[in-house]
Design a protein around this motif. Sequence first.
Motif, PDB file in Angstrom:
ATOM      1  N   ILE A  82     -37.380 -26.550 -23.547  1.00 41.90           N
ATOM      2  CA  ILE A  82     -38.344 -27.067 -22.579  1.00 41.90           C
ATOM      3  C   ILE A  82     -38.454 -28.577 -22.755  1.00 41.90           C
ATOM      4  O   ILE A  82     -38.549 -29.073 -23.875  1.00 41.90           O
ATOM      5  CB  ILE A  82     -39.742 -26.452 -22.795  1.00 41.90           C
ATOM      6  CG1 ILE A  82     -39.657 -24.924 -22.865  1.00 41.90           C
ATOM      7  CG2 ILE A  82     -40.712 -26.896 -21.694  1.00 41.90           C
ATOM      8  CD1 ILE A  82     -40.903 -24.269 -23.436  1.00 41.90           C
ATOM      9  N   THR A  83     -38.464 -29.298 -21.636  1.00 42.64           N
ATOM     10  CA  THR A  83     -38.766 -30.724 -21.660  1.00 42.64           C
ATOM     11  C   THR A  83     -40.198 -30.884 -21.174  1.00 42.64           C
ATOM     12  O   THR A  83     -40.557 -30.369 -20.109  1.00 42.64           O
ATOM     13  CB  THR A  83     -37.810 -31.525 -20.755  1.00 42.64           C
ATOM     14  OG1 THR A  83     -36.470 -31.319 -21.215  1.00 42.64           O
ATOM     15  CG2 THR A  83     -38.134 -33.007 -20.796  1.00 42.64           C
ATOM     16  N   TYR A  84     -41.007 -31.558 -21.984  1.00 39.49           N
ATOM     17  CA  TYR A  84     -42.415 -31.793 -21.662  1.00 39.49           C
ATOM     18  C   TYR A  84     -42.681 -33.279 -21.487  1.00 39.49           C
ATOM     19  O   TYR A  84     -42.034 -34.111 -22.119  1.00 39.49           O
ATOM     20  CB  TYR A  84     -43.319 -31.317 -22.808  1.00 39.49           C
ATOM     21  CG  TYR A  84     -43.457 -29.834 -22.940  1.00 39.49           C
ATOM     22  CD1 TYR A  84     -44.278 -29.105 -22.087  1.00 39.49           C
ATOM     23  CD2 TYR A  84     -42.799 -29.151 -23.953  1.00 39.49           C
ATOM     24  CE1 TYR A  84     -44.424 -27.734 -22.225  1.00 39.49           C
ATOM     25  CE2 TYR A  84     -42.940 -27.778 -24.100  1.00 39.49           C
ATOM     26  CZ  TYR A  84     -43.760 -27.084 -23.233  1.00 39.49           C
ATOM     27  OH  TYR A  84     -43.907 -25.727 -23.373  1.00 39.49           O
ATOM     28  N   GLU A  85     -43.690 -33.568 -20.684  1.00 41.94           N
ATOM     29  CA  GLU A  85     -44.246 -34.914 -20.614  1.00 41.94           C
ATOM     30  C   GLU A  85     -45.644 -34.865 -21.212  1.00 41.94           C
ATOM     31  O   GLU A  85     -46.445 -33.997 -20.847  1.00 41.94           O
ATOM     32  CB  GLU A  85     -44.320 -35.411 -19.176  1.00 41.94           C
ATOM     33  CG  GLU A  85     -44.869 -36.838 -19.074  1.00 41.94           C
ATOM     34  CD  GLU A  85     -44.884 -37.347 -17.653  1.00 41.94           C
ATOM     35  OE1 GLU A  85     -43.948 -38.074 -17.278  1.00 41.94           O
ATOM     36  OE2 GLU A  85     -45.835 -36.982 -16.920  1.00 41.94           O
ATOM     37  N   ALA A 140     -55.540 -35.180 -24.040  1.00 45.42           N
ATOM     38  CA  ALA A 140     -54.114 -35.252 -23.720  1.00 45.42           C
ATOM     39  C   ALA A 140     -53.786 -34.196 -22.681  1.00 45.42           C
ATOM     40  O   ALA A 140     -54.516 -33.211 -22.521  1.00 45.42           O
ATOM     41  CB  ALA A 140     -53.262 -35.039 -24.969  1.00 45.42           C
ATOM     42  N   GLU A 141     -52.687 -34.425 -21.987  1.00 41.34           N
ATOM     43  CA  GLU A 141     -52.173 -33.467 -21.014  1.00 41.34           C
ATOM     44  C   GLU A 141     -50.678 -33.318 -21.244  1.00 41.34           C
ATOM     45  O   GLU A 141     -49.961 -34.307 -21.395  1.00 41.34           O
ATOM     46  CB  GLU A 141     -52.444 -33.977 -19.604  1.00 41.34           C
ATOM     47  CG  GLU A 141     -51.995 -33.041 -18.508  1.00 41.34           C
ATOM     48  CD  GLU A 141     -52.424 -33.519 -17.127  1.00 41.34           C
ATOM     49  OE1 GLU A 141     -52.057 -32.835 -16.163  1.00 41.34           O
ATOM     50  OE2 GLU A 141     -53.109 -34.554 -17.018  1.00 41.34           O
ATOM     51  N   VAL A 142     -50.217 -32.079 -21.305  1.00 42.82           N
ATOM     52  CA  VAL A 142     -48.808 -31.779 -21.536  1.00 42.82           C
ATOM     53  C   VAL A 142     -48.326 -30.947 -20.351  1.00 42.82           C
ATOM     54  O   VAL A 142     -48.938 -29.934 -20.016  1.00 42.82           O
ATOM     55  CB  VAL A 142     -48.615 -30.983 -22.847  1.00 42.82           C
ATOM     56  CG1 VAL A 142     -47.157 -30.626 -23.062  1.00 42.82           C
ATOM     57  CG2 VAL A 142     -49.158 -31.761 -24.029  1.00 42.82           C
ATOM     58  N   THR A 143     -47.227 -31.387 -19.723  1.00 43.58           N
ATOM     59  CA  THR A 143     -46.698 -30.696 -18.548  1.00 43.58           C
ATOM     60  C   THR A 143     -45.206 -30.451 -18.724  1.00 43.58           C
ATOM     61  O   THR A 143     -44.455 -31.375 -19.055  1.00 43.58           O
ATOM     62  CB  THR A 143     -46.915 -31.545 -17.274  1.00 43.58           C
ATOM     63  OG1 THR A 143     -48.304 -31.864 -17.164  1.00 43.58           O
ATOM     64  CG2 THR A 143     -46.464 -30.795 -16.023  1.00 43.58           C
ATOM     65  N   ALA A 144     -44.768 -29.220 -18.495  1.00 43.86           N
ATOM     66  CA  ALA A 144     -43.339 -28.897 -18.552  1.00 43.86           C
ATOM     67  C   ALA A 144     -42.644 -29.514 -17.349  1.00 43.86           C
ATOM     68  O   ALA A 144     -43.083 -29.357 -16.209  1.00 43.86           O
ATOM     69  CB  ALA A 144     -43.130 -27.389 -18.565  1.00 43.86           C
ATOM     70  N   LEU A 145     -41.546 -30.209 -17.614  1.00 46.07           N
ATOM     71  CA  LEU A 145     -40.720 -30.781 -16.549  1.00 46.07           C
ATOM     72  C   LEU A 145     -39.538 -29.881 -16.234  1.00 46.07           C
ATOM     73  O   LEU A 145     -39.085 -29.831 -15.093  1.00 46.07           O
ATOM     74  CB  LEU A 145     -40.224 -32.172 -16.955  1.00 46.07           C
ATOM     75  CG  LEU A 145     -41.303 -33.194 -17.302  1.00 46.07           C
ATOM     76  CD1 LEU A 145     -40.664 -34.492 -17.777  1.00 46.07           C
ATOM     77  CD2 LEU A 145     -42.229 -33.434 -16.118  1.00 46.07           C
ATOM     78  N   SER A 146     -39.023 -29.193 -17.258  1.00 46.25           N
ATOM     79  CA  SER A 146     -37.913 -28.258 -17.065  1.00 46.25           C
ATOM     80  C   SER A 146     -37.966 -27.190 -18.145  1.00 46.25           C
ATOM     81  O   SER A 146     -38.436 -27.440 -19.255  1.00 46.25           O
ATOM     82  CB  SER A 146     -36.562 -28.982 -17.108  1.00 46.25           C
ATOM     83  OG  SER A 146     -36.309 -29.495 -18.403  1.00 46.25           O
ATOM     84  N   VAL A 147     -37.493 -25.994 -17.776  1.00 48.33           N
ATOM     85  CA  VAL A 147     -37.468 -24.853 -18.690  1.00 48.33           C
ATOM     86  C   VAL A 147     -36.109 -24.182 -18.551  1.00 48.33           C
ATOM     87  O   VAL A 147     -35.682 -23.870 -17.435  1.00 48.33           O
ATOM     88  CB  VAL A 147     -38.580 -23.833 -18.344  1.00 48.33           C
ATOM     89  CG1 VAL A 147     -38.500 -22.617 -19.266  1.00 48.33           C
ATOM     90  CG2 VAL A 147     -39.960 -24.486 -18.425  1.00 48.33           C
ATOM     91  N   ALA A 148     -35.408 -23.988 -19.674  1.00 48.06           N
ATOM     92  CA  ALA A 148     -34.098 -23.325 -19.647  1.00 48.06           C
ATOM     93  C   ALA A 148     -34.082 -22.222 -20.704  1.00 48.06           C
ATOM     94  O   ALA A 148     -34.167 -22.507 -21.904  1.00 48.06           O
ATOM     95  CB  ALA A 148     -32.981 -24.332 -19.923  1.00 48.06           C
ATOM     96  N   TYR A 149     -34.003 -20.977 -20.245  1.00 48.12           N
ATOM     97  CA  TYR A 149     -33.895 -19.844 -21.164  1.00 48.12           C
ATOM     98  C   TYR A 149     -32.436 -19.690 -21.558  1.00 48.12           C
ATOM     99  O   TYR A 149     -31.571 -19.532 -20.706  1.00 48.12           O
ATOM    100  CB  TYR A 149     -34.380 -18.559 -20.499  1.00 48.12           C
ATOM    101  CG  TYR A 149     -35.855 -18.546 -20.205  1.00 48.12           C
ATOM    102  CD1 TYR A 149     -36.775 -18.310 -21.216  1.00 48.12           C
ATOM    103  CD2 TYR A 149     -36.322 -18.758 -18.913  1.00 48.12           C
ATOM    104  CE1 TYR A 149     -38.140 -18.288 -20.945  1.00 48.12           C
ATOM    105  CE2 TYR A 149     -37.683 -18.739 -18.639  1.00 48.12           C
ATOM    106  CZ  TYR A 149     -38.586 -18.507 -19.658  1.00 48.12           C
ATOM    107  OH  TYR A 149     -39.923 -18.490 -19.396  1.00 48.12           O
ATOM    108  N   ALA A 208     -42.886 -26.770 -13.086  1.00 46.97           N
ATOM    109  CA  ALA A 208     -41.451 -26.734 -13.408  1.00 46.97           C
ATOM    110  C   ALA A 208     -40.736 -25.599 -12.682  1.00 46.97           C
ATOM    111  O   ALA A 208     -39.836 -24.970 -13.222  1.00 46.97           O
ATOM    112  CB  ALA A 208     -41.228 -26.643 -14.924  1.00 46.97           C
ATOM    113  N   GLY A 209     -41.181 -25.300 -11.466  1.00 45.39           N
ATOM    114  CA  GLY A 209     -40.537 -24.266 -10.670  1.00 45.39           C
ATOM    115  C   GLY A 209     -40.854 -22.847 -11.105  1.00 45.39           C
ATOM    116  O   GLY A 209     -40.183 -21.907 -10.693  1.00 45.39           O
ATOM    117  N   MET A 210     -41.879 -22.676 -11.929  1.00 40.71           N
ATOM    118  CA  MET A 210     -42.206 -21.355 -12.465  1.00 40.71           C
ATOM    119  C   MET A 210     -43.682 -21.035 -12.246  1.00 40.71           C
ATOM    120  O   MET A 210     -44.536 -21.917 -12.300  1.00 40.71           O
ATOM    121  CB  MET A 210     -41.895 -21.299 -13.962  1.00 40.71           C
ATOM    122  CG  MET A 210     -40.438 -21.544 -14.291  1.00 40.71           C
ATOM    123  SD  MET A 210     -40.144 -21.518 -16.069  1.00 40.71           S
ATOM    124  CE  MET A 210     -40.446 -19.789 -16.404  1.00 40.71           C
ATOM    125  N   ALA A 211     -43.966 -19.758 -12.054  1.00 38.32           N
ATOM    126  CA  ALA A 211     -45.348 -19.298 -11.923  1.00 38.32           C
ATOM    127  C   ALA A 211     -45.952 -19.099 -13.310  1.00 38.32           C
ATOM    128  O   ALA A 211     -45.255 -18.766 -14.271  1.00 38.32           O
ATOM    129  CB  ALA A 211     -45.385 -17.989 -11.144  1.00 38.32           C
TER     130      ALA A 211
END
Length: 194
Positions: free
Chosen positions: A31-34, A154-163, A116-119
Amino acid sequence: MRILPFVLPALLAAAPALATPAFLPTRDVAITYELDAPGRAAQNYQLNYDAAQELARVENPAQGVYILANLPSGQAQVVVPALHAIVQAPDFSALTQEISTAGGAQFTPLGSGHYAGMACQKYLVLNAQGSGTACITPDGVVLHFAGHDAHGSAEVTALSVAYAPQPAQEFALPDGFSDVTLPPGALQALLQPQ
């Protein structure tokens, strides 16, 4: 706010006895987070997670260091490639325990979300130390977390997720690096965002 950017245990409060959602990934993922915090430039972090072993690697390319955490053993090391050093991080043992148990948190559902395109399912998360909200997928990936405690917000948001299966070498300490013990407070300074 004490944050291990793969995302961080949500914070707890008194809520009716609700089922606790999975808050650690149940399968291997990258996972890439901001990370956004007031008064600091946004930082990107990469989290690699081995679900079977409960191993995490958190890297901030801008800092040039990465953290290897073994949640079952409560151990973490900070790897500093520029110094060819491995910094033992005994202070992280309490934090890894907190992550493993979500600080004893109970979660109050707030509805659905999408990152990140996910529910994901949104939750209110509170405890004596602070409060926050989290949006978590059914398989335990935290896609968004925003919260505050005595240390700040702080706020953390997923930018991309790859299983995908995570290579074992991602979680191995590098050969030939020296062990280093830092004086109190030096580790925190090393990990501060620039």
